[in-house]
Every structure is written in C-alpha cells, then in structure tokens.
Design a protein around this motif. Structure first.
Motif, PDB file in Angstrom:
ATOM      1  N   LEU A 109      -0.455   8.400 -13.779  1.00 18.03           N
ATOM      2  CA  LEU A 109      -0.558   7.736 -12.477  1.00 18.03           C
ATOM      3  C   LEU A 109      -1.799   8.239 -11.761  1.00 18.03           C
ATOM      4  N   GLU A 178       4.417  -1.397 -17.332  1.00 19.08           N
ATOM      5  CA  GLU A 178       4.990  -0.644 -16.203  1.00 19.08           C
ATOM      6  C   GLU A 178       3.977   0.358 -15.660  1.00 19.08           C
ATOM      7  N   ILE A 179       3.335   1.086 -16.570  1.00 13.98           N
ATOM      8  CA  ILE A 179       2.352   2.095 -16.159  1.00 13.98           C
ATOM      9  C   ILE A 179       1.185   1.431 -15.427  1.00 13.98           C
ATOM     10  N   THR A 181       1.130  -1.495 -13.948  1.00 14.13           N
ATOM     11  CA  THR A 181       1.598  -2.104 -12.695  1.00 14.13           C
ATOM     12  C   THR A 181       1.714  -1.056 -11.593  1.00 14.13           C
ATOM     13  N   ASN A 182       2.315   0.077 -11.908  1.00 11.98           N
ATOM     14  CA  ASN A 182       2.459   1.131 -10.894  1.00 11.98           C
ATOM     15  C   ASN A 182       1.095   1.639 -10.437  1.00 11.98           C
ATOM     16  N   ASN A 183       0.157   1.763 -11.360  1.00 11.16           N
ATOM     17  CA  ASN A 183      -1.192   2.189 -10.999  1.00 11.16           C
ATOM     18  C   ASN A 183      -1.898   1.146 -10.135  1.00 11.16           C
ATOM     19  N   ILE A 185      -0.569  -0.983  -8.117  1.00 10.57           N
ATOM     20  CA  ILE A 185       0.006  -0.957  -6.765  1.00 10.57           C
ATOM     21  C   ILE A 185      -0.607   0.197  -5.959  1.00 10.57           C
ATOM     22  N   LEU A 186      -0.694   1.384  -6.559  1.00 13.64           N
ATOM     23  CA  LEU A 186      -1.298   2.531  -5.867  1.00 13.64           C
ATOM     24  C   LEU A 186      -2.752   2.245  -5.507  1.00 13.64           C
ATOM     25  N   TYR A 221       5.245  -8.713 -13.891  1.00 19.28           N
ATOM     26  CA  TYR A 221       4.421  -7.604 -13.401  1.00 19.28           C
ATOM     27  C   TYR A 221       3.497  -8.063 -12.275  1.00 19.28           C
ATOM     28  N   LYS A 224       5.707  -8.136  -9.334  1.00 18.88           N
ATOM     29  CA  LYS A 224       5.973  -6.808  -8.799  1.00 18.88           C
ATOM     30  C   LYS A 224       4.798  -6.306  -7.948  1.00 18.88           C
ATOM     31  N   ALA A 228       5.051  -5.638  -3.919  1.00 22.62           N
ATOM     32  CA  ALA A 228       4.791  -4.292  -3.403  1.00 22.62           C
ATOM     33  C   ALA A 228       3.686  -4.302  -2.345  1.00 22.62           C
TER      34      ALA A 228
END
Ligand code: CP3
Length: 342
Positions: A109, A178-179, A181-183, A185-186, A221, A224, A228
């Motif tokens: 992340l 997933e990885i 997508t989370n990155n 968003i950040l 994704y 998502k 977010a």
C-alpha cells in the motif's frame, strides 16, 4: 475562476460547451519539447516546478476550460513495488511483471505524502497559479488498465499474460485488483486533498475485455474506486477506451461523467447510457489533420449529438497525436466555444 467545466460535470446549465483535450500537454507542443529536451520523461513527472509548467502550457496556448495534472498513470505503480522506466518510442516498461500468486508479495500500500510527494506538490503549485483561470483535473489509471501494465510489463496488443491469469488463476487476478484498487483510492484521495477539483479514471484497455469479463473482472473495482471517492465531492469522469461493446455494462457505474472514445457514435452512446447522463468526447484525434471545413462539420455534428444528453464536455475520443499542429488544436477550442454558445 472559469468554472464552466465543473458546472457541466454536474449537469448544470452552461453558456457554452467546455472543452479540454486528453494528453493536451505533450509532444505536439514546441514548448513541451523544449522542456523535454532538458530532462527525461520521469524526471519531468517528478519535478513539481517543471510538471506544473508543462501542465499550464496548453491552458495558455489553447484556452481550454480545464487543466489536467501532468503525470502518468504508471507513477503510483513504482511505490507499489515495481521498477518503472520509459523508453523513447517503446513507451513504459515495468520490470519483473506480476505473473503468479507469490509475485503479489512484492506489492504494498502506498503512502502518497511520502511516496509521491512530487505529485501532490505539483497540484498545490498549480492551484495557486490557476486561481483565476480554470479548474484542475487529477487522474489515475482504472484498476484493470493498471493491472495490464503490471502483468504484461508494458504496453500490449493481445494481453496474453493478463488473460491467462484472468482465466486460469482468477483468484490471483482478483487479489491483484484488490491491491491496485486500494492503492488507487489512497492516491486519488491524496490528489483531492492537495487540490484536484475533478478526477478522471483512464480505462485505456477496457475494450480488450468481453462484456462478460468486463463485468466480472473490471467493473466491480471501478465501482469501488468511484464509491470511495464520492465523499470528496469532486466530479468523477470515467473514460473507457474502446467502450462501444461495453456501454450496457458501463451505464451501471456511478460516475458523474462518461468519457466516450471516438469509435462510437456519440448520439448512440447517449441513447445507451441514458439521456440524463453527462458525456465527454469524442472527436477522432486524427480529425485534426483534416482541413478546417471538414473539421468544423465534425465538431458541429458532435456538438449537435451532445445536446441530447443532460450535459456534454467536448474532448477528443482519445489522446491528441504528437503530429498535431498546435494552431489547429487552438482552432478546435475556439470552434467548440463559438459553435456551442447559447
Ligand atoms: O493528458 C495530459 O496532458 C496529462 C498527462 C498524461 C500523460 N499520460 C503524459 C504522457 C496523462 C493523463 C497520461 C495517461 C496515460 N499514460 C495513459 C492513459 C491515457 C491513454 O492514452 O489511454 C496511459 C495508457 C499511459 C501510459 C503511457 N505513458 C504510455 C503507453 C506512454 C508511451 C506512449 C507515448 O505516447 O509516448 C506514455 C508516455 C507519456 N505520458 C508521454 C506523455 C506526455 C510522452 C512522453 C514523452 O514526453 O516522451
């Protein structure tokens, strides 16, 4: 600030159709070439003073209604754990691509303030300099498009490695998504905190997927990411290149603006996406090589079609080509403003 672009994103009344151009800062501008002759592309992206200067070049020369941060969709992939290089003509190369489950252990992340401070600093400089001018668009790659680069190791034609993973190890692919997508968003949240006033997700390779695979492997994704970012309040543009076969899938997404590539008839895209939608597009970038009369007809036709939607932001249907004349690009901006004035 001239906020006609932001008002159009929200579907509000506007006095003319706003325009910006994908890849509006780039090699077709002599002033960009001049900066680039002194530094390589990655150094340019990582030097806020230069990246800000290059972002402003098309705002000054063309009179577009929005600025877009000068960077690249692959910039956040480096701090995720991959080595990134750009080669003249060949484009981006990511070494040691992600091919199997254990490769995911190399990814992490990002902490934007620590890992990509230059992007955030570029945005801060730009907001100060753009004060009375136009809004600033931040951006990222959409998760699927970023995944193709991380799996193929660069640009691809057939996406063999990506599809092999998708079809033979779908759980690994989903973990990778997933990885990413989370990155993403950040990364986008940090851009908004730094001052980005709208966001565009570039799904440059969405068109490589069948509708069914787009639905399972990409859309959840994108959804998502958009959900977010909703809380930030900034408009979100989703540009899926090669979207013709995917419009029924795409219309379920909660984007504020739907970017349409040049291969689709804008009127038909509006019918499929819904007339209550705001659309962006979609002149063939090669139309800028036509003579003025032909260009004017094409622009008028797109503006006419765009009026059927709740809102329309004029753009090319993909990035401006390096061979384009800056004078013609400027003429396009004037033409759109003139022909659309209410
Ligand atoms: O639009 C803008 O003016 C902002 C800057 C911007 C760049 N790339 C600068 C750039 C943006 C928004 C991008 C997005 C991007 N990058 C995408 C999505 C848009 C699309 O075209 O579908 C993709 C797929 C990339 C990855 C990428 N970057 C490739 C494949 C290449 C090589 C091909 C090429 O055009 O050279 C790049 C390099 C790149 N990104 C350049 C610029 C101005 C050219 C670099 C140079 O100066 O030599």
């Amino acid at each position: 600030m001239r906020d006609v672009f932001l008002r159009a994103c929200r579907g509000e009344e506007v006095e003319y159709t706003p325009i910006w151009i994908m890849r509006q800062a780039g090699r077709y501008l002599p002033e960009y070439q001049q900066v680039r002759s002194r530094v390589d592309f990655l150094t340019l992206c990582k030097t806020p003073e230069l990246a800000a200067e290059v972002t402003l070049q098309p705002v000054r020369r063309l009179g577009v209604d929005a600025a877009i941060l000068f960077s690249d969709i692959l910039i956040p992939v480096e701090p995720m754990g991959m080595k990134l290089r750009f080669y003249e003509r060949k484009g981006p190369v990511l070494s040691r691509p992600i091919r199997r489950g254990r490769d995911l252990r190399r990814l992490r992340l990002i902490e934007p303030e620590k890992d990509v401070p230059f992007v955030l600093e570029t945005i801060r400089i730009l907001r100060r300099r753009l004060k009375r001018a136009v809004p600033l668009i931040g951006f990222s790659g959409a998760p699927f498009t970023l995944a193709t680069y991380m799996i193929e190791g660069g640009t691809s034609k057939n996406f063999t490695h990506t599809k092999r993973m998708l079809f033979s190890e779908p759980e690994v692919f989903h973990q990778l998504m997933e990885i990413i997508t989370n990155n993403t968003i950040l990364y986008l949240r940090a851009q908004v905190r730094a001052g980005a006033q709208a966001l565009q997700l570039f799904d440059s390779w969405a068109g490589a997927l069948s509708p069914e695979d787009y639905r399972s492997f990409s859309r959840p994704y994108v959804q998502k990411v958009i959900e977010a970012l909703r809380e930030t309040g900034v408009p979100i543009i989703y540009f899926a290149n090669g979207c013709a076969g995917l419009l029924d899938e795409i219309k379920a997404l909660p984007a504020d603006v739907f970017g349409v590539d040049w291969r689709v008839d804008l009127g038909r895209a509006i019918t499929r996406l819904g007339r209550h939608r705001v659309v962006q597009g979609n002149l063939d970038p090669a139309a800028l090589f036509a003579d003025m009369k032909v260009l004017r007809e094409k622009v008028a036709s797109i503006l006419r079609k765009g009026r059927r939607a709740r809102g329309h932001i004029f753009n090319l249907g993909h990035g401006i080509l390096p061979e384009t004349s800056p004078d013609v690009a400027r003429a396009l901006v004037e033409m759109v403003h003139e022909l659309s004035r209410r």
